[in-house]
Design an enzyme around this catalytic site. Structure first.
Site, PDB file in Angstrom:
ATOM      1  N   ASP A  79       0.813  -1.210   0.000  1.00  0.00           N
ATOM      2  CA  ASP A  79       0.000   0.000   0.000  1.00  0.00           C
ATOM      3  C   ASP A  79       0.847   1.261   0.000  1.00  0.00           C
ATOM      4  OD1 ASP A  79       0.764  -0.764   2.653  1.00  0.00           O
ATOM      5  OD2 ASP A  79      -0.636   0.718   3.461  1.00  0.00           O
ATOM      6  N   GLU A 132      -0.040  -1.216   5.679  1.00  0.00           N
ATOM      7  CA  GLU A 132       1.044  -0.784   6.567  1.00  0.00           C
ATOM      8  C   GLU A 132       0.924   0.694   6.898  1.00  0.00           C
ATOM      9  OE1 GLU A 132       5.115   0.770   7.571  1.00  0.00           O
ATOM     10  OE2 GLU A 132       3.763   1.318   5.932  1.00  0.00           O
TER      11      GLU A 132
END
Length: 358
Positions: A79, A132
């Site tokens: 991400d 994350e």
């Protein structure tokens, strides 16, 4: 060769071009919580290259290489933060959201692992974790479900010469207050006034606690969102605050101190990750030192003021661990995010050499 595709060299080996793979990864948006298209692309591409690739229950990409006992797990993340940056190469620089944080390091890890014998007696596992940048739910899933590996490398930007062995902790708070509305010229403070007072109290706590401590050793306070409004009957204020916590300030003490400052506001702890420091004398860390020197660099250990999935996985797994990867951390989350191709390729060489030593 079509950009991003794998060139098959023999039944025993495959080559992934890190720069080509990274460019295709950058062209697939993957804002935190929306990583599905990127994980599907990588699962297919890596299976084509000879990896055993799958997507786990949390949405993490899990790609294994080799047939023997697991030697190391390399964990990056899929991400990115929001913000579109046109993908383009200018000279030696490749621009795009995630080029540094952290698609570049993940591409380097995949390329390094693919240099090793596919049917060898050692197995390397590369994981692209989800979310994350927000909840770290991908890393928490790994911590709860996977057997601890012999070695852990978090693939995050450190620069090709850097070896990260410590991160600050992180606490995210939301302070809220709802009260009866009052006249702006009246004596009563507004909900927004109370929110600003809470932030000032946190800042004063940080100043008093930190003193003249170094950047890594001080408590930092950052407002990341705020909102104040009134419907004529009630005032409401909300403020989200991020705290960066040094190793010397226990999370228990910090949360106690913060709660004492909340006053009449409602305080919620949205997330918390403790600070972490790993052993610079471990075989894994020493292998990075030797590999960086082998490839013409000057190794240096780094203490980072941010956080990463190392904060979650190193304490959970208890194995030797470091964070390493190409890219300048100062470019994380910025509109100028880019990675230098020379840094990317040298990081592949360093990771390859480290894996040979484990």
């Amino acid at each position: 060769m079509t950009a991003g595709h794998t060139t098959m060299l023999s039944p025993e080996t495959a080559v992934l071009d890190a720069s080509e793979l990274l460019e295709e990864m950058l062209r697939i948006p993957s804002v935190s919580g929306q990583e599905g298209a990127l994980s599907a692309f990588l699962a297919a591409r890596l299976a084509e290259a000879g990896f055993d690739a799958s997507i786990d229950a949390a949405g993490n990409l899990v790609a294994s290489w080799g047939r023997g006992d697991e030697v190391a797990v390399l964990v990056g993340h899929l991400d990115t933060v929001p913000g579109e940056i046109p993908v383009r190469q200018v000279g030696d620089r490749l621009y795009g959201r995630g080029a540094v944080d952290a698609k570049g390091p993940l591409a380097a890890a995949l390329a390094a692992v693919a240099r090793h014998p596919r049917d060898g007696r050692r197995r390397f596992t590369v994981i692209g974790a989800v979310e994350e940048e927000t909840s770290s739910c991908g890393a928490h899933h790994l911590a709860a479900t996977r057997v601890p590996p012999p070695h852990l490398v978090i693939v995050e930007p450190s620069g090709a010469d850097g070896i990260t062995i410590a991160y600050k902790g992180s606490v995210r708070l939301r302070w809220s207050r709802v009260q009866d509305a009052g006249h702006g010229a009246g004596p009563a403070s507004s909900a927004a006034d109370a929110a600003f007072a809470f932030v000032r109290a946190l800042q004063n706590l940080a100043i008093a606690w930190s003193g003249d401590a170094s950047l890594f050793e001080r408590l930092d306070v950052r407002v990341i969102a705020c909102d104040a409004r009134s419907d004529g009957l009630q005032d409401r204020a909300d403020v989200d605050v991020a705290l960066r916590v040094p190793l010397t300030y226990s999370m228990e003490d910090l949360l106690r101190d913060v709660k004492s400052l909340a006053g009449a506001g409602e305080l919620r702890v949205l997330s918390q990750e403790p600070p972490v420091r790993t052993d610079r004398a471990s075989h894994l860390a020493r292998s990075f030192v030797r590999a960086i020197r082998e490839h013409g660099g000057s190794p240096r250990f780094k203490l980072k003021t941010g956080t990463s999935d190392l904060n979650i996985l190193a304490p959970a797994w208890g194995c030797p661990a470091v964070a390493y990867g190409p890219g300048r951390s100062l470019l994380d989350h910025t509109p100028d995010e880019h990675i230098e191709m020379a840094d990317l390729e040298r990081a592949v060489d360093v990771l390859d050499s480290v894996l040979q030593r484990l």
